[in-house]
Every structure is written in structure tokens, then in C-alpha cells.
Enzyme design. Structure first.
Site, PDB file in Angstrom:
ATOM      1  N   ASP A 123       1.651   8.076  10.768  1.00 26.17           N
ATOM      2  CA  ASP A 123       2.075   8.583   9.450  1.00 26.17           C
ATOM      3  C   ASP A 123       2.887   9.879   9.531  1.00 26.17           C
ATOM      4  OD1 ASP A 123       0.498   6.429   8.794  1.00 26.17           O
ATOM      5  OD2 ASP A 123      -1.188   7.614   8.051  1.00 26.17           O
TER       6      ASP A 123
ATOM      7  N   GLU B  26      -5.185  10.623   7.288  1.00 26.73           N
ATOM      8  CA  GLU B  26      -3.978   9.806   7.238  1.00 26.73           C
ATOM      9  C   GLU B  26      -2.925  10.485   6.357  1.00 26.73           C
ATOM     10  OE1 GLU B  26      -5.680   5.314   7.808  1.00 26.73           O
ATOM     11  OE2 GLU B  26      -5.743   6.013   5.760  1.00 26.73           O
TER      12      GLU B  26
ATOM     13  N   ASN C  31       0.840  -1.208   0.000  1.00 20.06           N
ATOM     14  CA  ASN C  31       0.000   0.000   0.000  1.00 20.06           C
ATOM     15  C   ASN C  31       0.871   1.253   0.000  1.00 20.06           C
ATOM     16  OD1 ASN C  31      -0.400  -1.372   2.821  1.00 20.06           O
ATOM     17  ND2 ASN C  31      -1.015   0.691   3.301  1.00 20.06           N
ATOM     18  N   ASP C  32       0.701   2.160   0.909  1.00 14.45           N
ATOM     19  CA  ASP C  32       1.272   3.515   0.792  1.00 14.45           C
ATOM     20  C   ASP C  32       2.758   3.599   0.409  1.00 14.45           C
ATOM     21  OD1 ASP C  32      -1.036   3.478   2.275  1.00 14.45           O
ATOM     22  OD2 ASP C  32      -0.239   4.571   3.979  1.00 14.45           O
TER      23      ASP C  32
ATOM     24  N   PHE D 190       4.297   0.992  10.234  1.00 11.52           N
ATOM     25  CA  PHE D 190       3.310   1.688   9.408  1.00 11.52           C
ATOM     26  C   PHE D 190       3.980   2.825   8.635  1.00 11.52           C
ATOM     27  CE2 PHE D 190      -1.277   0.785  11.095  1.00 11.52           C
ATOM     28  CZ  PHE D 190      -1.095  -0.564  10.857  1.00 11.52           C
TER      29      PHE D 190
HETATM   30  C1  FRU Z   1      -3.051   4.531   4.809  1.00 18.12           C
HETATM   31  C2  FRU Z   1      -2.720   3.712   6.051  1.00 18.12           C
HETATM   32  C3  FRU Z   1      -1.868   4.514   7.003  1.00 18.12           C
HETATM   33  C4  FRU Z   1      -1.161   3.451   7.784  1.00 18.12           C
HETATM   34  C5  FRU Z   1      -0.933   2.390   6.734  1.00 18.12           C
HETATM   35  C6  FRU Z   1      -1.009   0.984   7.251  1.00 18.12           C
HETATM   36  O1  FRU Z   1      -3.364   3.781   3.700  1.00 18.12           O
HETATM   37  O2  FRU Z   1      -3.912   3.280   6.652  1.00 18.12           O
HETATM   38  O3  FRU Z   1      -2.595   5.406   7.812  1.00 18.12           O
HETATM   39  O4  FRU Z   1       0.029   3.913   8.345  1.00 18.12           O
HETATM   40  O5  FRU Z   1      -1.923   2.577   5.746  1.00 18.12           O
HETATM   41  O6  FRU Z   1      -0.612   0.071   6.281  1.00 18.12           O
END
Ligand code: FRU
Length: 513
Positions: free
Chosen positions: A175, A226, A42-43, A99
Site C-alpha cells: 500500500d 494498511e 474495495n480500497d 494491490f
Molecule cells: C486493504 C487491503 C490492502 C491491500 C488490498 C487488497 O483493504 O487489504 O492492504 O492492498 O486491500 O485488495
């Protein structure tokens, strides 16, 4: 040792799957968008430029193609398009999963973790502790730090983590995005706290002092905030300096689910003061989330470079790719432009996209009434192309106009302009595989003003994504799709009126990864 073995296995797997991909292309594997070799992503995290390399770390679960205990995956590139996969940078530990967060180069060695000759690359990230979460505690998220003294190759966690404890007992506290504020000569850390952001300052990246909070009664609040990002930027064409605050929100986006809003204003080292109370969206598409900008870009370059996660929490774990899940957006340059409605943050593909240009074709202007198929004028496949098209409304104003991509199965993706609503739209309701989530089939809309009756489209197409930068990047729509067969036909349409298509240029893009 266990971790090193896991890294080696993953690296071996990535080499293996790259070899496989030359043998038989994987369905939906992008040509020039970053994807992990295998498993869940993901991110984007820790975007930092150092010694000629753009680093991309990312939320990664190396054991499955769904979200799980988060690691930081790692890749580097010299142009943000050709990426080299590297071993996992950060593994979960007794304090929790790793995270999202950011990375900076501590050139003056303010942290004392390296030296001025060999400045440390410092990552500041959120820890998420599932054990504490289960125990009923509210203090299961806090910020930790790690550093590398060899250009990001190997990492050591800081000995006294966490560096920002969760004293206010906030369930969503994560984050961290760190930047060097040259004016006050301090590091500023911005993090998400519930549906607000908080700012902290530090002289050494280790001891942080809370400065203020922002966002209680402003902006969109349909979900949790986020992945914030605070940065200064010059207004295009002037020397005026403003501050921009990006804030991702999930759910609550303009077309459902995840999206990124932004605020324009000023930051004085303590407080962020927005210019107005308008809600602005960086991208109206359903698939640009948790995007942040690179730190460490040399002032001689001076660009503000952005990368987002090209998916949406509504369906990210269900999309029909099996070996891996998710891609990043194309890297984008952000510019702040002064428009009639105030400052606007425009996004455009980085100029390095030219590094993957292959053949191109210029198509002569033509008047569009009903449908005009131009497939036979494009001598290459449509699934990896860059298109520039201007559509000017004719004397008889059409109700809708735009472009249509389709295949032999009658699946199609339509991108166009609705004159009756003044909106740009992307219709993926018949784009192919859509049944994996009720939130996937959608007609995504974005308010869009025409300039001189003209819709200016700049489009990037890949195997499973369309990114539209309209009106010079002032209106952006990013969407993924999963056609059962590649789209092989391209046509223009104009309903109940005419448009003139001019300035049409299409590039074939090379495979970059
Ligand atoms: C955003 C999020 C962040 C978090 C991460 C967890 O997509 O929810 O807030 O740090 O993904 O994977």
C-alpha cells in the site's frame, strides 16, 4: 488483446447496467456515492487530480462480486460526485495481483518516463504474488510502478519492477502512498509493513532509500496496518504546519473490524515524530476503511481531500447487493483543528455536494419530548438527503435524544446522543437485513463532547448508508444499512427530558451516477 476485449465487455456491461438502472432501480444502488457498475470493489487507489479531472482508481475484481485477483478499476470526475466509468487501468501480470497504491503527476519528469511538456502520471502500487505466497516464500509482496502519458487513459508497467523489493522479507509489505516533499525536494513513499509503517525517499520515483520505520509502540495494534497516508496540513485558522499520518487497521477498529487511526506530528524527511501517544480515529463508524487523500490538488485550491471504502472486512463480501459490492464514502475535506484535547483531524463533506442539491426545506424550531414525527414536513424521499439539525438540551436533561428513521415494517435506524455515557451512537440492530453476518447488527458509539449543550448534526443519507459529521466534523460516524423497504418516516426523540431542535434544514439530493 485479451485484456482489451475484457475491458470492452466490462464497458459494454456498465453501459447496459446503467441503461437497466434507469429502467428499474437496483435495490441499494446509491444515488451519489461511487459504486462500480458491476462486481467487487474495495480500497480507493491512485487518487490524483490532473488537468481538471479527479481520478479514482480502485481495487477491483471484474469477474465476481467477492474479492479475487486484484485489478485497478478507473473512473474520473470533475466534481468528485458525478463519475464516468473508464476501462480497467491495471491488470495482474506475472509479478502478481495489483494491490493498493497511489498516483502522482511527475511534473518535473524526475522519472524520465515522460517529458516536462507532457508529465507522466505515475502509479506506485503493491504487487501481491499468490504463486510465491503458496510456495512458502515471505517475499510475495513488493512495490511496482506503471505510468500513463495520456491522462490516465492507457498504462504501461515500468520495465524493471519491482521498484521497492521486499528485502526484509515481511509478509505484509504493501500500500505505497507517494507524495512530493517540497521542503526536502524529494518524493516520500509511505507503506505498511506488518503493524508499522516505513518511509522511503527518492529523487526520481524509481530508486528508493529506506529512511525509517514508525509505529512499534504507539497507536492501536489490534490488527495489521494498511493503506497509510502521510501529508502536511496547516492548522485551521493559523499558518502553523503539522504532518498527519493516516493508518488503516484491520481488525482492531473502535467498533470492531476495519477502521482508520491517525497521528499528528512532524516529519523531517527522515523521521515522523508524533506530538503525543494518544490513539485517534478518523471515523468511529464501522464503514470507512482504507481511505486516503488526493494528490495533485492545486495550491490555489489547497484542500486535503479524502475518500474511503464504505465497508468493513468483517462482512464486505456478504452484504446483500448482488450485482456489485461496496461503495465509496462521500468525498470529504480534512481539516486540522486545535481543540482542548490537542489537534483533531475533522472531516466534512466536500462543498461540491451542493452540485447535487435539489429542493430543500427549512423546518421551524420545536421542542422535543418523547417522539415528534416530522415526516409530513419533508416533501421528498428520505433516502437521498442531506440534513442539518442542532439539538440543544433543555432544562430537564434527557437520558438519550436524537433522530429515528423507520419504515412500515418496523425497521429502524437510530442516531443519537447518550447523555449517560457522553457518546454519539448509531443503532442499526433493527435496520433491516442484518443476518448475513454476526458482526453487522451493532450499536456503534463515538465519544463526543457537546458544545454549549448542543449536538450539531450534519447527516448524509443514501439508499444504504448514513454518514454523520457531528460537531462540525470533529466526530464522524459512517455506517451502511440494508432496510427491506426504504425508510419513509423521520422523527425526533428525547427520553426522560427535552431537547430543542433548531436550525433544521433538509435538502433533497439528485442522482449523480
Ligand atoms: C486493504 C487491503 C490492502 C491491500 C488490498 C487488497 O483493504 O487489504 O492492504 O492492498 O486491500 O485488495
Amino acid at each position: 488483446m485479451k485484456k482489451q476485449i475484457l475491458s470492452l465487455i466490462i464497458l459494454a456491461f456498465s453501459v447496459y447496467s446503467n441503461a437497466q438502472s434507469t429502467a428499474k432501480p437496483e435495490l441499494y444502488r446509491p444515488n451519489y456515492h461511487f459504486t462500480p457498475a458491476a462486481h467487487w470493489m474495495n480500497d480507493p487507489n491512485g487518487l490524483v487530480y490532473y488537468a481538471g479531472e479527479y481520478h479514482l482508481f480502485y481495487q477491483y475484481y471484474p469477474e465476481a462480486s467477492v474479492w479475487g485477483p486484484m485489478h485497478w478499476g478507473h473512473a474520473v470526475s470533475t466534481d468528485m460526485l458525478h463519475w464516468k466509468h473508464l476501462p480497467i487501468a491495471l491488470y495482474p501480470d506475472s509479478l502478481g495481483y495489483i494491490f493498493s497504491g497511489s498516483a502522482v503527476i511527475d511534473y518535473n519528469n524526475t522519472s524520465g518516463l515522460g517529458s516536462k511538456l507532457n508529465p507522466p502520471m505515475v502509479a506506485i502500487f503493491a504487487y501481491h504474488n499468490p504463486r510465491l505466497e503458496k510456495s512458502g516464500s515471505n517475499q510475495y509482496q513488493y512495490q511496482g510502478m506503471a505510468y500513463s502519458l495520456d491522462k490516465g487513459s492507457t498504462w504501461k508497467k515500468y520495465n524493471h519492477n519491482p521498484v521497492v523489493p521486499n528485502v526484509e522479507k515481511l509478509r505484509d509489505f504493501r500500500d505505497p502512498k507517494v507524495m512530493w516533499d517540497a521542503q526536502i525536494k524529494k518524493w516520500i513513499l509511505t507503506l505498511a509493513a506488518g503493524d508499522e509503517v516505513q518511509f522511503y525517499s527518492s529523487s526520481n520515483l524509481i530508486n528508493w532509500k529506506k529512511e525509517s520505520g514508525f509505529g512499534k509502540n504507539i497507536g492501536a495494534h489490534g490488527g495489521v496496518w494498511e493503506c497509510p497516508d502521510l501529508f502536511p496540513i496547516e492548522v485551521k485558522g493559523s499558518k502553523e504546519k503539522k504532518w498527519v499520518l493516516l493508518v488503516s487497521i484491520n481488525p482492531g477498529g473502535p467498533n470492531g473490524g476495519s477502521a482508520t487511526q491517525y497521528f499528528v506530528g512532524n516529519f523531517d524527511g527522515n523521521k515522523f515524530t508524533p506530538d503525543d501517544t494518544q490513539t485517534r480515529w478518523l471515523d468511529y463508524g464501522k464503514d470507512n476503511y482504507a481511505g486516503v487523500t488526493w494528490s495533485g490538488i492545486p495550491s490555489t485550491d489547497g484542500r486535503r481531500l479524502f475518500l474511503g471504502w464504505m465497508s468493513n472486512w468483517q462482512y464486505a463480501e456478504k452484504v446483500p447487493t448482488e450485482n456489485w459490492r461496496s461503495a465509496m464514502t462521500v468525498p470529504r475535506e480534512l481539516t486540522l483543528v486545535n481543540s482542548s484535547t490537542g489537534y483533531l483531524l475533522a472531516s466534512n463533506p466536500v462543498r461540491e455536494i451542493a452540485k447535487v442539491h435539489s429542493r430543500s426545506v427549512v423546518i421551524q424550531p420545536r421542542t422535543i419530548h418523547n417522539n415528534v414525527d416530522i415526516t409530513n414536513l419533508v416533501p421528498f424521499k428520505l433516502c437521498k438527503t442531506e440534513l442539518i439539525i442542532n439539538l440543544k438540551i433543555g432544562e430537564q436533561r434527557p437520558a438519550k435524544f436524537g433522530i429515528k428513521l423507520s419504515n412500515g415494517l418496523n425497521e429502524n435506524l437510530i442516531a443519537g446522543y447518550d447523555n449517560t455515557t457522553g457518546q454519539l451512537f448509531v443503532d442499526r440492530t433493527q435496520s433491516g437485513k442484518i443476518g448475513f453476518s454476526k458482526d453487522f447488527p451493532a450499536i456503534v458509539t463515538a465519544p463526543c463532547k457537546l458544545d454549549n449543550n448542543t449536538l450539531q448534526l450534519h447527516i448524509l443519507l443514501d439508499e444504504a448508508s448514513i454518514e454523520i459529521f457531528a460537531q462540525q466534523g470533529k466526530v464522524v460516524v459512517t455506517n451502511i444499512f440494508f432496510s427491506s423497504q426504504p425508510y419513509s418516516k423521520l422523527s425526533f426523540f428525547s427520553e426522560k427530558g427535552t431537547v430543542k431542535a433548531t436550525g433544521i434544514k433538509i435538502w433533497e439530493l439528485e442522482k449523480a451516477m
